[in-house]
Design an enzyme around this catalytic site. Structure first.
Site, PDB file in Angstrom:
ATOM      1  N   CYS A  16     -56.691 -15.726 -24.582  1.00  0.00           N
ATOM      2  CA  CYS A  16     -55.881 -15.166 -25.085  1.00  0.00           C
ATOM      3  C   CYS A  16     -55.445 -14.256 -24.768  1.00  0.00           C
ATOM      4  O   CYS A  16     -55.528 -13.756 -23.570  1.00  0.00           O
ATOM      5  CB  CYS A  16     -56.671 -14.416 -26.910  1.00  0.00           C
ATOM      6  SG  CYS A  16     -57.798 -14.069 -26.619  1.00  0.00           S
ATOM      7  N   ARG A  22     -59.831 -14.461 -29.953  1.00  0.00           N
ATOM      8  CA  ARG A  22     -59.746 -15.645 -30.049  1.00  0.00           C
ATOM      9  C   ARG A  22     -60.251 -16.792 -29.250  1.00  0.00           C
ATOM     10  O   ARG A  22     -61.328 -17.728 -29.622  1.00  0.00           O
ATOM     11  CB  ARG A  22     -58.545 -16.282 -29.883  1.00  0.00           C
ATOM     12  CG  ARG A  22     -57.679 -15.694 -31.521  1.00  0.00           C
ATOM     13  CD  ARG A  22     -55.809 -16.175 -31.444  1.00  0.00           C
ATOM     14  NE  ARG A  22     -55.654 -15.144 -29.994  1.00  0.00           N
ATOM     15  CZ  ARG A  22     -54.382 -15.337 -30.106  1.00  0.00           C
ATOM     16  NH1 ARG A  22     -53.658 -16.058 -30.009  1.00  0.00           N
ATOM     17  NH2 ARG A  22     -53.693 -14.424 -28.794  1.00  0.00           N
ATOM     18  N   ASP A 138     -52.961 -15.152 -34.164  1.00  0.00           N
ATOM     19  CA  ASP A 138     -54.611 -13.583 -33.428  1.00  0.00           C
ATOM     20  C   ASP A 138     -54.480 -13.312 -34.634  1.00  0.00           C
ATOM     21  O   ASP A 138     -53.591 -11.932 -35.395  1.00  0.00           O
ATOM     22  CB  ASP A 138     -53.150 -12.648 -32.524  1.00  0.00           C
ATOM     23  CG  ASP A 138     -54.311 -11.739 -31.876  1.00  0.00           C
ATOM     24  OD1 ASP A 138     -55.352 -11.465 -32.372  1.00  0.00           O
ATOM     25  OD2 ASP A 138     -53.768 -10.630 -30.426  1.00  0.00           O
TER      26      ASP A 138
END
Length: 170
Positions: A16, A22, A138
């Site tokens: 990420c 994440r 996100d």
């Protein structure tokens, strides 16, 4: 979120932006599912960020809290940034969204390695309630619910990734 490795295993890198929400979540979920599937000795998992904002930091406390509620422990993980060797050393580099995938494609040092770059949600099973979703959003700047949503998406996509890995390892 580096660990010692054995080059004999298939290697997956979850990616990420900052490697604190994440991708560490995806690393922990995939590890858990690999263990449950009996593939943990054949597949190694790590995670990294396309940006170096949080290098050395633990996962976001909200990610850790939501992961712990589902039985995943992120506490030992530490953020790191993707480096040029990762493109060669990992068999799959799995981006959480299209922006990070594009950054990986741009930074890939060898065009022959670009086929290793994929998006996690490309592995969503067709029967998933999340089918048709393309990005793990996100959750960093949002509320608490976003972290649970990330887990929902990641758990579902990792099921499909396990099926893919079974085929690759057969």
């Amino acid at each position: 979120m580096s660990r010692g490795s054995s080059r004999h295993a298939f290697r997956v890198l979850m990616i990420c932006m900052g490697n604190i929400c994440r991708s560490p979540t995806a690393e922990a979920v995939l590890r858990h599912q690999l263990q449950r599937a009996g593939l943990d000795g054949r597949v190694e998992v790590d995670s990294a960020g396309t940006h170096g904002y949080h290098v050395g930091s633990p996962p976001d406390p909200r990610s850790q809290e939501h992961a712990a509620l589902r039985g995943y422990d992120l506490s030992a993980l530490r953020a790191r940034q993707v480096n040029a060797l990762d493109f060669r050393d990992f068999d799959l580099l799995v981006a959480m969204d299209g922006d990070n995938l594009a950054r990986l494609q741009h930074n890939c040092p060898d065009p022959a390695l670009r086929d290793r770059l994929v998006r996690l949600l490309d592995f969503l099973p067709s029967h998933s309630t999340h089918a048709g979703t393309h990005s793990v959003p996100d959750p960093y700047y949002g509320g608490s619910d976003g972290f649970g949503h990330v887990l929902d998406l990641v758990e579902s996509a990792c099921e499909g990734l396990i099926d893919h890995l079974r085929g690759r390892l057969a």
